[in-house]
Motif scaffolding. Structure first.
Motif, PDB file in Angstrom:
ATOM      1  N   HIS A  65      16.630  19.571  32.430  1.00  9.74           N
ATOM      2  CA  HIS A  65      15.989  19.171  31.175  1.00  9.74           C
ATOM      3  C   HIS A  65      15.976  20.290  30.144  1.00  9.74           C
ATOM      4  N   GLN A 121       2.160  21.744  31.528  1.00 11.84           N
ATOM      5  CA  GLN A 121       2.523  21.118  30.258  1.00 11.84           C
ATOM      6  C   GLN A 121       4.002  20.749  30.241  1.00 11.84           C
ATOM      7  N   ILE A 122       4.833  21.645  30.714  1.00  9.01           N
ATOM      8  CA  ILE A 122       6.270  21.383  30.752  1.00  9.01           C
ATOM      9  C   ILE A 122       6.563  20.200  31.669  1.00  9.01           C
ATOM     10  N   ALA A 177       4.606  17.729  32.309  1.00  9.08           N
ATOM     11  CA  ALA A 177       4.171  16.514  31.626  1.00  9.08           C
ATOM     12  C   ALA A 177       5.229  16.043  30.630  1.00  9.08           C
ATOM     13  N   TYR A 178       5.824  16.979  29.890  1.00 12.81           N
ATOM     14  CA  TYR A 178       6.887  16.617  28.946  1.00 12.81           C
ATOM     15  C   TYR A 178       8.128  16.092  29.669  1.00 12.81           C
ATOM     16  N   VAL A 179       8.470  16.717  30.785  1.00  9.38           N
ATOM     17  CA  VAL A 179       9.632  16.269  31.561  1.00  9.38           C
ATOM     18  C   VAL A 179       9.387  14.863  32.089  1.00  9.38           C
ATOM     19  N   LYS A 180       8.185  14.608  32.579  1.00  7.27           N
ATOM     20  CA  LYS A 180       7.860  13.270  33.089  1.00  7.27           C
ATOM     21  C   LYS A 180       7.947  12.235  31.974  1.00  7.27           C
ATOM     22  N   GLN A 181       7.442  12.570  30.801  1.00  8.26           N
ATOM     23  CA  GLN A 181       7.543  11.653  29.655  1.00  8.26           C
ATOM     24  C   GLN A 181       8.995  11.353  29.328  1.00  8.26           C
ATOM     25  N   ALA A 182       9.824  12.368  29.320  1.00  8.75           N
ATOM     26  CA  ALA A 182      11.249  12.180  29.011  1.00  8.75           C
ATOM     27  C   ALA A 182      11.918  11.310  30.067  1.00  8.75           C
ATOM     28  N   LYS A 237      10.711   7.692  29.647  1.00  9.14           N
ATOM     29  CA  LYS A 237      11.344   7.080  28.479  1.00  9.14           C
ATOM     30  C   LYS A 237      12.786   6.691  28.785  1.00  9.14           C
TER      31      LYS A 237
END
Length: 88
Positions: free
Chosen positions: A45, A60-61, A63-68, A71
């Motif tokens: 990622h 935090q990172i 969480a962003y990876v999971k969101q990506a 999606k």
């Protein structure tokens, strides 16, 4: 530093609570396997592992990876899930 930070994070997540106040230390091979997988996932990622300085930043990172990932999954399979005949 980030690699040891990731390894410590994984070990904490895998630590099981025993009876009372004791904890069971996870098997080091399982921790190593999971840490290697997580590092690979972050690199895929575009995350620079050397830039991770704290466990909070790692969370935090992640969480962003999971969101990506969520999606991308929805974009790829969302139409299939909407047309599912088994849901009401």
């Amino acid at each position: 530093m980030a690699i040891s930070l990731i390894r410590n994070f994984i070990a904490k997540q895998m630590m099981k609570k025993g009876k009372g106040i004791t904890s069971v230390i996870p098997d080091s091979s399982k921790v190593t396997f999971s840490a290697n997988y997580l590092e690979k996932r972050l690199i895929e990622h575009g995350v620079d592992l050397k830039s991770i300085k704290s466990e909070e930043q790692l969370k935090q990172i992640l969480a962003y990876v999971k969101q990506a990932e969520d999606k991308a999954f929805t974009e790829r399979f969302g139409h299939t899930l909407k047309n599912n005949i088994f849901t009401k």
